[in-house]
Each structure stands twice: as C-alpha cells, then as structure tokens.
Write a protein that holds these residues in place. Structure first.
Motif, PDB file in Angstrom:
ATOM      1  N   SER A  69      36.783  18.544  28.968  1.00 19.13           N
ATOM      2  CA  SER A  69      36.937  17.751  27.387  1.00 19.13           C
ATOM      3  C   SER A  69      37.936  16.526  27.563  1.00 19.13           C
ATOM      4  CB  SER A  69      37.494  18.551  26.288  1.00 19.13           C
ATOM      5  OG  SER A  69      38.838  18.856  26.684  1.00 19.13           O
ATOM      6  N   ARG A  70      38.977  16.403  28.899  1.00 20.96           N
ATOM      7  CA  ARG A  70      39.705  15.287  28.873  1.00 20.96           C
ATOM      8  C   ARG A  70      39.384  14.400  30.199  1.00 20.96           C
ATOM      9  NH1 ARG A  70      42.057  19.047  25.543  1.00 20.96           N
ATOM     10  NH2 ARG A  70      43.965  18.379  24.300  1.00 20.96           N
ATOM     11  N   GLY A  71      38.244  14.649  30.757  1.00 15.82           N
ATOM     12  CA  GLY A  71      38.030  13.982  31.761  1.00 15.82           C
ATOM     13  C   GLY A  71      38.903  13.999  33.109  1.00 15.82           C
ATOM     14  N   LEU A  72      39.580  15.318  33.125  1.00 12.74           N
ATOM     15  CA  LEU A  72      40.604  15.669  34.398  1.00 12.74           C
ATOM     16  C   LEU A  72      39.910  16.233  35.563  1.00 12.74           C
ATOM     17  CD1 LEU A  72      43.408  16.855  32.108  1.00 12.74           C
ATOM     18  CD2 LEU A  72      43.325  14.868  33.228  1.00 12.74           C
ATOM     19  N   ASP A  73      40.468  15.952  36.642  1.00  9.08           N
ATOM     20  CA  ASP A  73      40.155  16.598  37.874  1.00  9.08           C
ATOM     21  C   ASP A  73      40.367  17.909  38.300  1.00  9.08           C
ATOM     22  OD1 ASP A  73      38.238  14.373  38.787  1.00  9.08           O
ATOM     23  OD2 ASP A  73      39.937  13.484  39.878  1.00  9.08           O
ATOM     24  N   LEU A  74      39.433  18.987  38.382  1.00  9.36           N
ATOM     25  CA  LEU A  74      39.849  20.194  38.769  1.00  9.36           C
ATOM     26  C   LEU A  74      39.316  20.508  39.855  1.00  9.36           C
ATOM     27  CD1 LEU A  74      41.211  22.757  37.622  1.00  9.36           C
ATOM     28  CD2 LEU A  74      39.010  23.430  36.587  1.00  9.36           C
ATOM     29  N   LYS A  75      40.224  21.233  40.872  1.00  6.72           N
ATOM     30  CA  LYS A  75      39.765  21.802  41.990  1.00  6.72           C
ATOM     31  C   LYS A  75      39.823  23.409  41.730  1.00  6.72           C
ATOM     32  CE  LYS A  75      40.498  22.267  47.024  1.00  6.72           C
ATOM     33  NZ  LYS A  75      38.822  22.469  47.107  1.00  6.72           N
ATOM     34  N   ILE A  76      38.721  24.065  42.243  1.00  7.09           N
ATOM     35  CA  ILE A  76      38.686  25.560  42.015  1.00  7.09           C
ATOM     36  C   ILE A  76      38.536  26.271  43.397  1.00  7.09           C
ATOM     37  CG2 ILE A  76      37.397  27.573  41.235  1.00  7.09           C
ATOM     38  CD1 ILE A  76      36.160  25.401  39.126  1.00  7.09           C
ATOM     39  N   VAL A  77      39.906  27.206  43.563  1.00  4.65           N
ATOM     40  CA  VAL A  77      39.556  27.963  44.754  1.00  4.65           C
ATOM     41  C   VAL A  77      39.159  29.382  44.188  1.00  4.65           C
ATOM     42  CG1 VAL A  77      40.930  28.925  46.862  1.00  4.65           C
ATOM     43  CG2 VAL A  77      41.259  26.446  45.916  1.00  4.65           C
ATOM     44  N   ASP A  78      38.239  29.905  45.122  1.00  9.85           N
ATOM     45  CA  ASP A  78      37.638  31.403  44.561  1.00  9.85           C
ATOM     46  C   ASP A  78      38.028  32.284  45.602  1.00  9.85           C
ATOM     47  OD1 ASP A  78      35.866  33.667  44.405  1.00  9.85           O
ATOM     48  OD2 ASP A  78      34.706  32.338  42.927  1.00  9.85           O
ATOM     49  N   LEU A  79      38.914  32.936  45.430  1.00  6.89           N
ATOM     50  CA  LEU A  79      39.638  34.075  46.248  1.00  6.89           C
ATOM     51  C   LEU A  79      38.587  34.977  46.914  1.00  6.89           C
ATOM     52  CD1 LEU A  79      42.650  34.410  47.630  1.00  6.89           C
ATOM     53  CD2 LEU A  79      42.910  36.091  45.880  1.00  6.89           C
ATOM     54  N   PRO A  80      37.839  35.418  46.039  1.00 11.12           N
ATOM     55  CA  PRO A  80      36.730  36.526  46.663  1.00 11.12           C
ATOM     56  C   PRO A  80      35.700  35.857  47.474  1.00 11.12           C
ATOM     57  CG  PRO A  80      37.067  37.021  44.371  1.00 11.12           C
ATOM     58  CD  PRO A  80      37.958  35.839  44.469  1.00 11.12           C
ATOM     59  N   THR A  81      35.156  34.353  47.071  1.00  8.47           N
ATOM     60  CA  THR A  81      34.336  33.902  47.828  1.00  8.47           C
ATOM     61  C   THR A  81      34.720  33.329  48.817  1.00  8.47           C
ATOM     62  OG1 THR A  81      33.436  33.597  45.513  1.00  8.47           O
ATOM     63  CG2 THR A  81      32.036  32.689  47.593  1.00  8.47           C
ATOM     64  N   ASP A  82      35.724  32.238  48.731  1.00  9.68           N
ATOM     65  CA  ASP A  82      36.269  31.556  49.738  1.00  9.68           C
ATOM     66  C   ASP A  82      37.164  32.284  50.813  1.00  9.68           C
ATOM     67  OD1 ASP A  82      35.183  29.679  48.203  1.00  9.68           O
ATOM     68  OD2 ASP A  82      36.718  29.048  47.318  1.00  9.68           O
ATOM     69  N   VAL A  83      37.735  33.297  50.477  1.00  7.10           N
ATOM     70  CA  VAL A  83      38.844  33.833  51.412  1.00  7.10           C
ATOM     71  C   VAL A  83      38.248  35.306  51.791  1.00  7.10           C
ATOM     72  CG1 VAL A  83      41.132  34.403  51.838  1.00  7.10           C
ATOM     73  CG2 VAL A  83      40.938  32.748  50.334  1.00  7.10           C
ATOM     74  N   GLY A  84      37.581  35.885  50.781  1.00  2.64           N
ATOM     75  CA  GLY A  84      37.019  37.098  51.226  1.00  2.64           C
ATOM     76  C   GLY A  84      37.604  38.516  50.472  1.00  2.64           C
ATOM     77  N   PHE A  85      38.368  38.353  49.540  1.00  3.99           N
ATOM     78  CA  PHE A  85      39.000  39.534  48.842  1.00  3.99           C
ATOM     79  C   PHE A  85      39.489  39.109  47.417  1.00  3.99           C
ATOM     80  CE2 PHE A  85      42.710  37.668  51.072  1.00  3.99           C
ATOM     81  CZ  PHE A  85      43.558  37.704  49.992  1.00  3.99           C
ATOM     82  N   SER A  86      39.672  40.142  46.534  1.00  7.58           N
ATOM     83  CA  SER A  86      40.178  39.881  45.239  1.00  7.58           C
ATOM     84  C   SER A  86      41.507  40.371  44.980  1.00  7.58           C
ATOM     85  CB  SER A  86      39.208  40.486  44.240  1.00  7.58           C
ATOM     86  OG  SER A  86      39.393  41.970  44.268  1.00  7.58           O
ATOM     87  N   ILE A  87      42.336  40.111  44.155  1.00  7.57           N
ATOM     88  CA  ILE A  87      43.737  40.570  43.922  1.00  7.57           C
ATOM     89  C   ILE A  87      43.695  42.239  43.783  1.00  7.57           C
ATOM     90  CG2 ILE A  87      45.709  40.909  42.583  1.00  7.57           C
ATOM     91  CD1 ILE A  87      45.420  38.303  44.257  1.00  7.57           C
ATOM     92  N   PRO A  88      42.514  42.840  42.863  1.00 10.24           N
ATOM     93  CA  PRO A  88      42.500  44.273  43.052  1.00 10.24           C
ATOM     94  C   PRO A  88      42.358  44.824  44.404  1.00 10.24           C
ATOM     95  CG  PRO A  88      41.302  43.429  41.144  1.00 10.24           C
ATOM     96  CD  PRO A  88      41.678  42.381  42.040  1.00 10.24           C
TER      97      PRO A  88
END
Ligand code: SF4
Ligand code: ZN
Ligand code: ZN
Lengths: 66, 307
Positions: free
Chosen positions: B100-119
């Motif tokens: 909505s504000r035209g801001l740059d957002l980078k998303i790091v996905d812990l399960p997909t990019d690193v291989g595990f979730s917090i739980p």
C-alpha cells in the motif's frame, strides 16, 4: 453492550456500564494494557458508552523475547 | 478529555506526559518523539541505508510508517517463522502494508530457505521456542542487513519491551546483559551491523494507538508460543505499577541508562569475535549459536523422517 476481547478473539455481553472506566472496573482489567475501540475510533477512559455499543478491548502487550 | 493542543475531543491520554491528544496531534506528538530519539542517540542520518526488521505486529509497522512520514527511506525484512496461522497472518499484514505504501520488503522463509520452523527447533533442542526465535531473528536480520549493504538495522522495540527486559535482567542481576542493553548497538569489525531502537521512548500502548489511528492493520492475536512468556508477565506487572505511578516505566529505563548502566561498564567485555567456521558470521565460539541450532534441528528432522 457487546464487548469484543482478543487473544483469542471472543465476545461477551456486559451490562450496567455507562463510562469506559466502569468497563475496566467491571472486568478487572488494567487500562494501561488496553485500547478501547468503537467503530474504528479510540475512546478515552471518561467517554460515555451505551447499551447498543460494540466495543473492542484490544490488548497492547505483544511479543516475546527480543 | 480535550486535546492539549487544539481542545478538540481527545482520543488518547498519555498520563506520563500529563497530556491528552486528538488523533492528528497524537500523530504529530509520536513523530516528534521518534525524531528526537533518533537525534539524541545519533541513530542514523538521512543518507544512511536503513533496513527495518518487520514482524507484522503493531510496533514494526507503526515504526515503518513513522520513519517514512519523517522522510526516511527504509526497506523492510520479514522473517517467516513457520508458526502456522500466526505466521501466515503476520506475513499478510506486512505485505499489505508494504504494497500500500510502495515499500521494499524482503522475505526470508525459515522453513523453505533454511530448512526448519521455530516449533521444530524448540522440539529438537534444549531452547524454548522464544529463545530459538530470538536467536534466529538476530542472526537472519543481521545477515540480510550485511549482505544487502545496509548501514543500520532498525528494530521496533518500544519502551515497554526495553523496560521489561531490564526488569528481567535486574531480577537476575546479570551484569553482562545490563552492560549491553542500549538504544544503539554500534557496528563492529566482525560483521555485526549497527542496530538501533527509535521507539524506545514510545510506550506499547502508544504504538498500538498510533497504528489504529493511522489505519494500519496488524496482527493483534498473540503468537501461540508466547503463552506464559515471562517478558509479557513482566509487562503486565509494570503496567499495574504504571497505573498507580504514571512515568514509572520511563523512569526505570532512562534512569538506568543515564545513571545505573555506567556502573556496569567494566562488564561490557572485550569479547573477541571471530568468523563462524560454518557461515562466516561473527561469533565468540568456533561455530556460531545459530549454525549449531540449525545443525541439531536438521539432524532431528531427518532422523524422524527416516524412522
Ligand atoms: S512469542 Fe516467542 S516464538 Fe513467538 S514470535 Fe515472539 S519470540 Fe518468537
Ligand atoms: Zn488536537
Ligand atoms: Zn554460523
């Protein structure tokens, strides 16, 4: 009046309340930990409220370890 | 109640400043508080490249809005923790805000990019979910900031977060933590990016009010891992005290930073940081805590999948 509580979201009926401050007293909650929202607008503690109002008591505390 | 500036109906009472504000004057007030904090602690200059850690909660989204309104250009980084609906909702709020504000957002996905979730990390190691989460956030956000060539990593910690953390550190009399808690953590040669907390003068109730007034949709529901979280319990207690003595939280925190912390200066330590043998990020050991967490968790996940 209908009062919406969060964390988790639920609704309760509250009676005999004519000001926001009474609501905190009746529910035994600390005002510093909540926002009071009616129709998207914030209400201060002195504001009158009526039986037809729908009021959200939104907790402001969040987060775990930094 | 009337606004202290214009005498219109107030929408919020800020008891520790002995002031009530209407919506537009509250927004002004918050902008001024944050601008003052940035200057007072020399957090950054307009020419610095800034990246903000965003969670989809009220503090980080309010801060993104405030800094943008103040004229700073700030990118965001979101870490997907893999905590079910809580994570997917938080991500949605963050993405909607950025779009909505035209801001740059980078998303790091812990399960997909690193291989595990917090739980999964909490189940596989001796750490609690919040401890694994805190470690992962610090690690990934610093990594993104370093790799992206940013000068400053901006965090959304508010007055209540800092007061509750201080309270916990005082209860433990932990001199190393007491020496290090600060609005600005300077960069170091080892690769730690400068970290700043511009909301340190703004109470949690005020960042939430700011978000509501500005029409920012954020995650109101609590992370399911937070149940019984000690920091949140400290916040409740401090709020009960604040209710009786407005200004108590700010006095506790800023009194400490001004007058208490110097006594712990010798504990700031001159720990030698070296590059982690696995990832190259700065660490005090041979392999950093995050790489150890990742290795342990991935081993558990694969052994479970095999059995
Ligand atoms: S409550 Fe704990 S697990 Fe959940 S987001 Fe916060 S720190 Fe992470
Ligand atoms: Zn006003
Ligand atoms: Zn490492």
């Amino acid at each position: 009046m209908k009062v919406i509580l969060r964390q988790p979201r639920r609704e309760i009926e509250v009676e005999g309340v004519s000001k926001v401050a009474d609501l905190f007293k009746q529910l035994d909650l600390v005002p510093e930990s909540y926002l009071v929202i009616r129709d998207g607008e914030l209400l201060t503690i002195d504001m009158p409220v009526g039986p037809d109002d729908v009021i959200e008591l939104r907790p402001v505390i969040s987060g775990g370890s930094p | 109640m009337k606004c202290k500036v214009c005498r219109d109906r107030a929408v919020i009472q800020v008891r520790r400043h002995n002031a009530n504000f209407c919506a537009p004057h509250f927004v002004d007030h918050i902008h001024r508080q944050v601008e003052k904090t940035i200057h007072h602690y020399r957090m950054f200059r307009p020419s610095d490249r800034l990246v903000l850690g965003v969670s989809g909660g009220k503090d980080s989204l309010a801060l993104w809005d405030i800094l943008t309104e103040l004229g700073y250009r700030v990118d965001g980084v979101y870490l997907h923790l893999g905590i079910g609906e809580y994570s997917s909702d938080s991500l949605r709020f963050t993405q909607e805000f950025a779009e909505s504000r035209g801001l740059d957002l980078k998303i790091v996905d812990l399960p997909t990019d690193v291989g595990f979730s917090i739980p999964q990390a909490a189940a596989a190691t001796a750490r609690t979910a919040c401890s694994a989460c805190g470690l992962s956030k610090r690690y990934i956000l610093n990594q993104v900031a370093a790799e992206g060539g940013y000068d400053v990593l901006v965090m959304g910690h508010n007055l209540d977060d800092e007061a509750a953390t201080l309270f916990g550190n005082v209860l433990q009399w932990n001199p190393e933590y007491l020496a290090r808690q600060a609005p600005v953590l300077p960069a170091d040669d080892g690769g730690l990016i400068r970290k700043v907390k511009p909301l340190i003068r703004v109470a949690e109730r005020e960042t939430a009010a700011y978000a509501v007034i500005r029409g920012i949709e954020y995650e109101v529901e609590e992370c399911p891992m937070a149940a019984g979280n000690t920091i949140n319990r400290y916040k409740e207690w401090l709020n009960a005290l604040e209710e009786q003595s407005p200004g108590l939280k700010a006095n506790f925190l800023f009194g400490f930073l001004d007058r208490g912390q110097p006594a712990f200066a010798s504990h700031r330590g001159s720990v030698e940081l070296a590059a982690c043998a696995e990832c190259g990020q700065p660490t005090t050991g041979e392999v950093c805590a995050f790489c150890r967490l990742r290795r342990q968790t991935l081993v558990k996940i694969s052994s479970r999948a095999a059995s």
